[in-house]
Motif scaffolding. Sequence first.
Motif, PDB file in Angstrom:
ATOM      1  N   ARG A   9     -60.959 -43.655  27.436  1.00 51.63           N
ATOM      2  CA  ARG A   9     -61.097 -42.265  26.968  1.00 51.63           C
ATOM      3  C   ARG A   9     -61.280 -41.293  28.122  1.00 51.63           C
ATOM      4  O   ARG A   9     -60.893 -40.134  28.024  1.00 51.63           O
ATOM      5  CB  ARG A   9     -62.257 -42.166  25.989  1.00 51.63           C
ATOM      6  CG  ARG A   9     -61.937 -42.803  24.673  1.00 51.63           C
ATOM      7  CD  ARG A   9     -62.947 -42.454  23.624  1.00 51.63           C
ATOM      8  NE  ARG A   9     -62.511 -42.987  22.345  1.00 51.63           N
ATOM      9  CZ  ARG A   9     -63.305 -43.534  21.470  1.00 51.63           C
ATOM     10  NH1 ARG A   9     -64.599 -43.616  21.706  1.00 51.63           N
ATOM     11  NH2 ARG A   9     -62.828 -43.989  20.323  1.00 51.63           N
ATOM     12  N   GLN A  58     -50.084 -42.435  28.478  1.00 51.68           N
ATOM     13  CA  GLN A  58     -50.895 -41.949  27.353  1.00 51.68           C
ATOM     14  C   GLN A  58     -50.689 -42.818  26.112  1.00 51.68           C
ATOM     15  O   GLN A  58     -51.646 -43.132  25.406  1.00 51.68           O
ATOM     16  CB  GLN A  58     -50.541 -40.491  27.037  1.00 51.68           C
ATOM     17  CG  GLN A  58     -51.042 -39.531  28.084  1.00 51.68           C
ATOM     18  CD  GLN A  58     -50.508 -38.116  27.887  1.00 51.68           C
ATOM     19  OE1 GLN A  58     -49.372 -37.919  27.424  1.00 51.68           O
ATOM     20  NE2 GLN A  58     -51.308 -37.140  28.258  1.00 51.68           N
ATOM     21  N   LYS A  59     -49.456 -43.200  25.854  1.00 57.68           N
ATOM     22  CA  LYS A  59     -49.171 -44.060  24.707  1.00 57.68           C
ATOM     23  C   LYS A  59     -49.839 -45.428  24.875  1.00 57.68           C
ATOM     24  O   LYS A  59     -50.413 -45.967  23.928  1.00 57.68           O
ATOM     25  CB  LYS A  59     -47.668 -44.234  24.519  1.00 57.68           C
ATOM     26  CG  LYS A  59     -47.311 -45.114  23.328  1.00 57.68           C
ATOM     27  CD  LYS A  59     -45.823 -45.353  23.258  1.00 57.68           C
ATOM     28  CE  LYS A  59     -45.432 -46.240  22.100  1.00 57.68           C
ATOM     29  NZ  LYS A  59     -46.155 -47.482  21.998  1.00 57.68           N
ATOM     30  N   ASP A  60     -49.780 -45.973  26.078  1.00 55.17           N
ATOM     31  CA  ASP A  60     -50.434 -47.262  26.331  1.00 55.17           C
ATOM     32  C   ASP A  60     -51.942 -47.166  26.097  1.00 55.17           C
ATOM     33  O   ASP A  60     -52.540 -48.067  25.514  1.00 55.17           O
ATOM     34  CB  ASP A  60     -50.158 -47.735  27.755  1.00 55.17           C
ATOM     35  CG  ASP A  60     -48.698 -48.070  27.993  1.00 55.17           C
ATOM     36  OD1 ASP A  60     -47.984 -48.377  27.013  1.00 55.17           O
ATOM     37  OD2 ASP A  60     -48.271 -48.025  29.162  1.00 55.17           O
ATOM     38  N   ILE A  61     -52.547 -46.071  26.549  1.00 53.28           N
ATOM     39  CA  ILE A  61     -53.981 -45.875  26.335  1.00 53.28           C
ATOM     40  C   ILE A  61     -54.275 -45.791  24.847  1.00 53.28           C
ATOM     41  O   ILE A  61     -55.196 -46.441  24.343  1.00 53.28           O
ATOM     42  CB  ILE A  61     -54.481 -44.626  27.086  1.00 53.28           C
ATOM     43  CG1 ILE A  61     -54.469 -44.890  28.593  1.00 53.28           C
ATOM     44  CG2 ILE A  61     -55.872 -44.218  26.609  1.00 53.28           C
ATOM     45  CD1 ILE A  61     -54.771 -43.670  29.448  1.00 53.28           C
ATOM     46  N   ARG A  62     -53.495 -45.005  24.135  1.00 52.07           N
ATOM     47  CA  ARG A  62     -53.699 -44.854  22.688  1.00 52.07           C
ATOM     48  C   ARG A  62     -53.540 -46.194  21.972  1.00 52.07           C
ATOM     49  O   ARG A  62     -54.373 -46.574  21.144  1.00 52.07           O
ATOM     50  CB  ARG A  62     -52.705 -43.822  22.137  1.00 52.07           C
ATOM     51  CG  ARG A  62     -52.893 -43.509  20.668  1.00 52.07           C
ATOM     52  CD  ARG A  62     -51.948 -42.416  20.177  1.00 52.07           C
ATOM     53  NE  ARG A  62     -50.542 -42.717  20.466  1.00 52.07           N
ATOM     54  CZ  ARG A  62     -49.792 -42.053  21.346  1.00 52.07           C
ATOM     55  NH1 ARG A  62     -50.298 -41.061  22.036  1.00 52.07           N
ATOM     56  NH2 ARG A  62     -48.531 -42.390  21.533  1.00 52.07           N
ATOM     57  N   ASP A  63     -52.505 -46.938  22.323  1.00 49.49           N
ATOM     58  CA  ASP A  63     -52.273 -48.242  21.693  1.00 49.49           C
ATOM     59  C   ASP A  63     -53.415 -49.218  21.984  1.00 49.49           C
ATOM     60  O   ASP A  63     -53.850 -49.966  21.104  1.00 49.49           O
ATOM     61  CB  ASP A  63     -50.954 -48.847  22.175  1.00 49.49           C
ATOM     62  CG  ASP A  63     -49.737 -48.085  21.667  1.00 49.49           C
ATOM     63  OD1 ASP A  63     -49.886 -47.235  20.758  1.00 49.49           O
ATOM     64  OD2 ASP A  63     -48.637 -48.340  22.204  1.00 49.49           O
ATOM     65  N   SER A  64     -53.894 -49.204  23.220  1.00 50.04           N
ATOM     66  CA  SER A  64     -55.005 -50.103  23.576  1.00 50.04           C
ATOM     67  C   SER A  64     -56.276 -49.719  22.848  1.00 50.04           C
ATOM     68  O   SER A  64     -57.015 -50.592  22.361  1.00 50.04           O
ATOM     69  CB  SER A  64     -55.244 -50.083  25.090  1.00 50.04           C
ATOM     70  OG  SER A  64     -54.196 -50.748  25.745  1.00 50.04           O
ATOM     71  N   LEU A  65     -56.562 -48.422  22.766  1.00 51.63           N
ATOM     72  CA  LEU A  65     -57.760 -47.979  22.025  1.00 51.63           C
ATOM     73  C   LEU A  65     -57.686 -48.410  20.567  1.00 51.63           C
ATOM     74  O   LEU A  65     -58.672 -48.890  20.006  1.00 51.63           O
ATOM     75  CB  LEU A  65     -57.920 -46.465  22.131  1.00 51.63           C
ATOM     76  CG  LEU A  65     -58.464 -45.943  23.450  1.00 51.63           C
ATOM     77  CD1 LEU A  65     -58.330 -44.435  23.523  1.00 51.63           C
ATOM     78  CD2 LEU A  65     -59.912 -46.360  23.623  1.00 51.63           C
ATOM     79  N   LEU A  66     -56.531 -48.229  19.954  1.00 54.73           N
ATOM     80  CA  LEU A  66     -56.371 -48.623  18.558  1.00 54.73           C
ATOM     81  C   LEU A  66     -56.570 -50.125  18.388  1.00 54.73           C
ATOM     82  O   LEU A  66     -57.224 -50.584  17.436  1.00 54.73           O
ATOM     83  CB  LEU A  66     -54.992 -48.218  18.036  1.00 54.73           C
ATOM     84  CG  LEU A  66     -54.787 -46.726  17.808  1.00 54.73           C
ATOM     85  CD1 LEU A  66     -53.328 -46.416  17.485  1.00 54.73           C
ATOM     86  CD2 LEU A  66     -55.686 -46.217  16.684  1.00 54.73           C
TER      87      LEU A  66
END
Length: 97
Positions: free
Chosen positions: A69, A85-93
């Motif tokens: 985050r 950003q997409k990789d971060i979002r996917d990992s957080l999810l």
Amino acid sequence: MLRDGVSFCPKGNQSPSSLLWEMSLWIIDGYLEHITDEKPICARQCIKLLPLIAAAKPTLAPKIVSALRDANVARYPDSMRPLVQKDIRDSLLAIER
């Protein structure tokens, strides 16, 4: 002695599990620095593996989520920034499931 003058020799009454916990925190701190590696491809590979680490060591999940985050991806070129950003979002999810 490992890195930066840090030693993981047991101190007096320190249990082996306490020592392992300290080592895992030290290792994950170094790994999390790569979330914003100067090379976006390296950062992406690191980010994509974080859900696996969080699944294997659930006690590290809050630290991993916090680092994801707080990641500043502004350093990356416009062509790579959305991918990171997409990789971060996917990992957080994946971690927060």
